[in-house]
Design a protein around this motif. Structure first.
Motif, PDB file in Angstrom:
ATOM      1  N   GLY A  34       0.821  -1.218   0.000  1.00  0.00           N
ATOM      2  CA  GLY A  34       0.000   0.000   0.000  1.00  0.00           C
ATOM      3  C   GLY A  34       0.850   1.260   0.000  1.00  0.00           C
ATOM      4  O   GLY A  34       0.540   2.223  -0.709  1.00  0.00           O
ATOM      5  N   SER A  35       1.941   1.259   0.771  1.00  0.00           N
ATOM      6  CA  SER A  35       2.749   2.484   0.867  1.00  0.00           C
ATOM      7  C   SER A  35       3.412   2.812  -0.470  1.00  0.00           C
ATOM      8  O   SER A  35       3.751   3.962  -0.726  1.00  0.00           O
ATOM      9  CB  SER A  35       3.804   2.365   1.978  1.00  0.00           C
ATOM     10  N   GLU A  91       1.938   1.604  -3.530  1.00  0.00           N
ATOM     11  CA  GLU A  91       0.799   1.806  -4.449  1.00  0.00           C
ATOM     12  C   GLU A  91       0.224   3.215  -4.325  1.00  0.00           C
ATOM     13  O   GLU A  91      -0.175   3.819  -5.324  1.00  0.00           O
ATOM     14  CB  GLU A  91      -0.298   0.778  -4.124  1.00  0.00           C
ATOM     15  N   TRP A  92       0.184   3.740  -3.084  1.00  0.00           N
ATOM     16  CA  TRP A  92      -0.497   5.005  -2.848  1.00  0.00           C
ATOM     17  C   TRP A  92       0.428   6.215  -2.965  1.00  0.00           C
ATOM     18  O   TRP A  92       0.070   7.319  -2.583  1.00  0.00           O
ATOM     19  CB  TRP A  92      -1.236   4.938  -1.496  1.00  0.00           C
ATOM     20  N   ARG A  93       1.639   6.012  -3.509  1.00  0.00           N
ATOM     21  CA  ARG A  93       2.502   7.160  -3.836  1.00  0.00           C
ATOM     22  C   ARG A  93       1.865   7.920  -4.997  1.00  0.00           C
ATOM     23  O   ARG A  93       1.548   7.315  -6.033  1.00  0.00           O
ATOM     24  CB  ARG A  93       3.862   6.670  -4.355  1.00  0.00           C
ATOM     25  N   ALA A  94       1.721   9.227  -4.822  1.00  0.00           N
ATOM     26  CA  ALA A  94       1.063  10.029  -5.872  1.00  0.00           C
ATOM     27  C   ALA A  94       1.834   9.936  -7.195  1.00  0.00           C
ATOM     28  O   ALA A  94       1.241  10.033  -8.279  1.00  0.00           O
ATOM     29  CB  ALA A  94       0.959  11.475  -5.410  1.00  0.00           C
ATOM     30  N   PHE A 150      -7.436  -4.304  -0.749  1.00  0.00           N
ATOM     31  CA  PHE A 150      -6.496  -3.341  -0.158  1.00  0.00           C
ATOM     32  C   PHE A 150      -6.080  -3.716   1.265  1.00  0.00           C
ATOM     33  O   PHE A 150      -5.001  -3.350   1.717  1.00  0.00           O
ATOM     34  CB  PHE A 150      -7.025  -1.896  -0.246  1.00  0.00           C
ATOM     35  N   ARG A 191      -2.976  -5.583   0.892  1.00  0.00           N
ATOM     36  CA  ARG A 191      -1.873  -4.724   0.450  1.00  0.00           C
ATOM     37  C   ARG A 191      -1.480  -3.736   1.540  1.00  0.00           C
ATOM     38  O   ARG A 191      -0.378  -3.194   1.532  1.00  0.00           O
ATOM     39  CB  ARG A 191      -2.260  -3.992  -0.844  1.00  0.00           C
ATOM     40  N   ASN A 192      -2.376  -3.501   2.475  1.00  0.00           N
ATOM     41  CA  ASN A 192      -2.094  -2.613   3.596  1.00  0.00           C
ATOM     42  C   ASN A 192      -1.094  -3.247   4.565  1.00  0.00           C
ATOM     43  O   ASN A 192      -0.378  -2.548   5.271  1.00  0.00           O
ATOM     44  CB  ASN A 192      -3.404  -2.308   4.327  1.00  0.00           C
TER      45      ASN A 192
END
Ligand code: FAD
Length: 158
Positions: free
Chosen positions: A81-82, A84-87, A106, A109-110
């Motif tokens: 997640g860290s 995947e959630w990079r802008a 998710f 993935r978290n």
């Protein structure tokens, strides 16, 4: 079933983890996100005497880019997640951004880590395939040395 008894060490630094792994050799296993390992332990397919939990190790949670080398560098404890959630992921590594939504839901993935998936190397998993397709590297560390392998050298099964 429940896991066989084991000792648990929460490593707060990379050095703590490397020391514990060096001391316990084959009897120790790294615990990253636990999303694959806990099932293996519950079924007693593996019975390590010690688990070395790296999830709270700040250095290993880091994710950064090396612009000169054109690489995204993902620490051993960084969750899926860290990353995947990079802008900026879609610009940095578009294939990786496209692959993440295919990995379960998710919540997995978290907790699950990128490197745990690479280390587990399930032939049906997305991240080992992405690493191999992009010609990525795996950095291996022990207390004594560090080496870098290309994905195709790291994955030995077929
Ligand atoms: C319900 C469910 C659905 C899933 N669906 C998918 C899916 O669709 N696609 C997919 O690709 N994956 C899927 N997974 C797997 C998930 O992505 C896991 O997170 C991943 O395979 C393992 O990462 P982890 O951090 O949880 O590793 P862990 O479970 O903690 O560790 C896995 C193995 O790797 C070793 N290991 C971990 N980190 C290191 C390290 N730094 N150095 C050396 N050894 C290490 C451990 O000792 C263990 O043997 C699913 C998992 C679950 C529970």
């Amino acid at each position: 079933m429940k896991p066989a008894p084991f000792d648990y060490l929460r490593a707060m630094t990379t050095q703590d983890a490397l020391d514990a792994l060096a001391q316990n050799g084959e009897d120790a296993r790294v615990l990253a996100g636990g999303q694959s390992l806990m099932a293996v332990l519950n079924m007693r397919l593996a019975q390590p005497r010690m688990l070395v939990d790296i999830s709270r190790t700040d250095e290993l949670n880091a994710v950064r880019t090396d612009n000169e080398a054109g690489q995204l560098i993902v620490g051993a404890a960084a969750t899926q997640g860290s990353v995947e959630w990079r802008a900026s992921l879609r610009d940095e590594v578009p294939l990786l951004a496209m692959a993440f939504p295919h990995i379960s839901h998710f919540q997995i993935r978290n907790r699950g880590t990128v490197c745990g998936s690479i280390a587990h190397a399930d032939p049906s998993a997305e991240l080992p395939l992405v690493l191999a397709a992009l010609g990525g590297d795996v950095t291996l560390r022990s207390k004594k040395k560090k080496r870098v392998l290309k994905a195709e050298e790291f994955f030995q099964g077929s």
